[in-house]
Design an enzyme around this catalytic site. Structure first.
Site, PDB file in Angstrom:
ATOM      1  CB  SER A 148      39.437  23.224  72.801  1.00 22.46           C
ATOM      2  OG  SER A 148      38.753  22.346  71.962  1.00 22.46           O
ATOM      3  CE  LYS A 151      35.461  23.082  72.060  1.00 14.67           C
ATOM      4  NZ  LYS A 151      36.080  21.761  72.010  1.00 14.67           N
ATOM      5  CE1 TYR A 276      34.390  24.724  68.661  1.00 13.66           C
ATOM      6  CE2 TYR A 276      34.352  23.293  66.717  1.00 13.66           C
ATOM      7  CZ  TYR A 276      34.786  23.569  68.000  1.00 13.66           C
ATOM      8  OH  TYR A 276      35.626  22.694  68.636  1.00 13.66           O
ATOM      9  CE1 TYR A 328      39.770  18.792  74.687  1.00 11.66           C
ATOM     10  CE2 TYR A 328      42.062  18.562  75.303  1.00 11.66           C
ATOM     11  CZ  TYR A 328      41.084  19.146  74.527  1.00 11.66           C
ATOM     12  OH  TYR A 328      41.430  20.081  73.602  1.00 11.66           O
ATOM     13  CB  VAL A 346      43.622  20.161  69.428  1.00 10.25           C
ATOM     14  CG1 VAL A 346      43.388  21.219  68.365  1.00 10.25           C
ATOM     15  CG2 VAL A 346      44.085  18.872  68.835  1.00 10.25           C
TER      16      VAL A 346
END
Ligand code: GLN
Length: 512
Positions: A148, A151, A276, A328, A346
């Site tokens: 992530s 992103k 992605y 998160y 993660v």
């Protein structure tokens, strides 16, 4: 004759006063200021130093030797890089690193075997400042996937291509208050923000749609390479396959978005998802991620290559998203208590940014219940607890240390002005500083005071003025040298005589 800045620079390096300096003097300045020996900006200089061997050079020779790195070198020597006392700062960071290393809470992600197999003990911290000062601790050569933490990069890349209005016609910019892969969209049927899975699938679908699959992939690896100072990055094929095979939720998110008409016309769901997963599967190291952070901290220009990768406005937007949505379900708490933009992942890496100062990568695979690296969060908390890096620390009279150049109080800048004035014999400037109420006893991070510099540079009038102002006459710098010892070493006879005369007067006064 007035001494030029170049001459003072050379003299500051010429410890023996014989007009020559060697390889060691140059490397000392660089390592003391946090510039790594393997810094790509130093490639040419390294080759020339190897050629120089044990020979020495004079002032002219130094200029030739430094070549294009002259500016960087001069700033390093003058303590003008963003963190002037880098070694001291690094020692404090290392102490935090050692403390946090003892934490073994949390669990390594196990939804795919490639992540489950990573030893939980792994721990790396890397920093890179906007001047390219670097710090690397722990497992800094071990690779991990971006997951992530890609992103914000996907979001900035989409902004580069389409601009803010078009990108935000497809993705919101509010925290969702839900978990990163929650099957939920906002009231307009769009993903809540680009920092959660749905939002990143959306930005993935936007990037370079006209390119063939292979070229789109190359665009991604080129982007990561450019952001990380031309460090090569790899594509982890096994992770990509695993991600793809366990992607029911991501497929569901994409279909949900298509049902609500969120994608641009003509979007193929498998293509968007594969892209992605590819971004998540890019493998790199902590120093590379720290440099990515430094590029963001530096408004989109990589400090090591000087290349502009993203526009300033887009970086500002990317950092804003990281600040409000990057951690998160812990994003609000993190913004409140740590107060810097960061993106968690993660794989256990956190990409953190202190705008205008540095990028930080903390990698440790054990995650807490929100999915954030336990040691990662703990390290950043301690860092901000010690240094005034929280976004709003500057608003309060912080008791924390500020390792940056020119802190708000201006004390450090005055110190440097005083030292420079003393070394140039500029008594008028010293008077001006005194008029501002500045203490002429203040030392720089090497413990050098204006009196040291005035003595070393043979500024008799400045020495007289400083002593007349009542500055302490025997301060020791970090090598234990006093101003008088400097004057003796450089054979500044008039100054040695000045000191001798004053101590005689003092002795007479005492005995009277
Ligand atoms: N590849 C992971 C996913 O999409 C990345 C998630 C993450 O790092 N939080 O589920």
């Amino acid at each position: 004759m007035k001494t030029t800045r170049k001459e003072s620079l050379f003299r500051s390096l010429d410890a023996t006063g014989n007009g020559r300096i060697g390889k060691h003097d140059i490397l000392e300045v660089l390592s003391r200021s946090g510039i790594a020996v393997d810094d790509i900006r130093l490639q040419g200089l390294r080759a020339r130093l190897d050629q120089l061997g044990d020979e020495t050079v004079d002032a002219k020779g130094l200029e030739t030797l430094l070549g294009g790195t002259g500016q960087l070198f001069a700033r390093a020597q003058r303590g003008e890089l963003v963190i002037p006392g880098f070694n001291r700062f690094a020692e404090q960071v290392e102490a935090i690193f050692d403390r946090v290393r003892t934490i073994d809470d949390g669990r390594v992600a196990d939804y795919i075997p490639q992540l489950a197999r990573v030893p939980g003990e792994r721990f790396a911290v890397a920093m890179c400042t906007i001047d390219g000062q670097a710090l690397q601790l722990g497992d800094v050569s071990t690779g991990f996937t971006l997951q992530s933490s890609c992103k914000p990069l996907l979001y900035c890349a989409a902004l580069e291509e389409y601009g803010e209005a078009k990108v935000h016609a497809h993705v919101g910019r509010e925290p969702s208050g839900r978990s990163f892969n929650e099957l939920a969209l906002n009231n307009c049927g769009l993903p809540h923000n680009p920092m959660i899975n749905a939002g990143a699938i959306m930005t993935s679908s936007l990037i370079r749609r006209e390119l063939a699959t292979a070229d789109r992939m190359e665009f991604l690896t080129d982007l990561v390479t450019a952001l990380s100072g031309n460090r090569p990055c790899h594509f982890n094929n096994a992770v990509w396959h695993s991600e793809r095979e366990t992607a029911d939720r991501n497929y569901a998110l994409a279909h949900h978005m298509r049902e609500r008409g969120a994608f641009p016309a003509g979007t193929e769901i498998p293509t968007a998802l594969d892209y992605y997963f590819s971004a998540c599967s890019i493998e790199t190291t902590a120093p590379a991620v720290a440099t990515i952070g430094a590029t963001l901290a530096n408004g989109g220009v990589c400090p090591l290559t000087g290349e502009r990768v993203f526009g300033e406005e887009n970086v500002k937007n990317g950092l804003s998203m990281m600040y409000s949505c990057g951690m998160y379900d812990y994003s609000g708490e993190f913004a409140f208590s740590v107060g810097i933009p960061a993106k968690s992942s993660v794989s256990g890496v956190i990409l953190a940014v202190i705008p205008n100062v540095m990028g930080i990568a903390v990698w440790s695979p054990r995650l807490d219940t929100c999915g954030n690296s336990v040691r990662g969060v703990s390290f950043l908390r301690e860092l901000v607890g010690r240094f005034s890096f929280h976004n709003y620390d500057s608003l309060v009279a912080s008791r924390k240390e500020d390792p940056r150049r020119l802190p708000a109080a201006g004390e450090t800048s005055f110190t440097y002005l005083a030292i420079q004035a003393a070394s140039e014999g500029d008594v008028a400037e010293l008077k001006r500083l005194v008029a501002h109420g500045h203490d002429l006893d203040a030392a720089d991070y090497d413990g050098r005071t204006p009196l040291h510099l005035a003595c070393a540079e043979n500024r008799v009038e400045a020495v007289r003025y400083l002593l007349d102002q009542g500055v302490s006459d025997a301060p020791k710098d970090r090598w234990g040298t006093t101003p008088l010892a400097d004057a003796r070493k450089h054979k500044r006879k008039a100054i040695v005589a000045l000191f001798a005369g004053r101590s005689k007067v003092q002795a007479l006064k005492k005995s009277a």
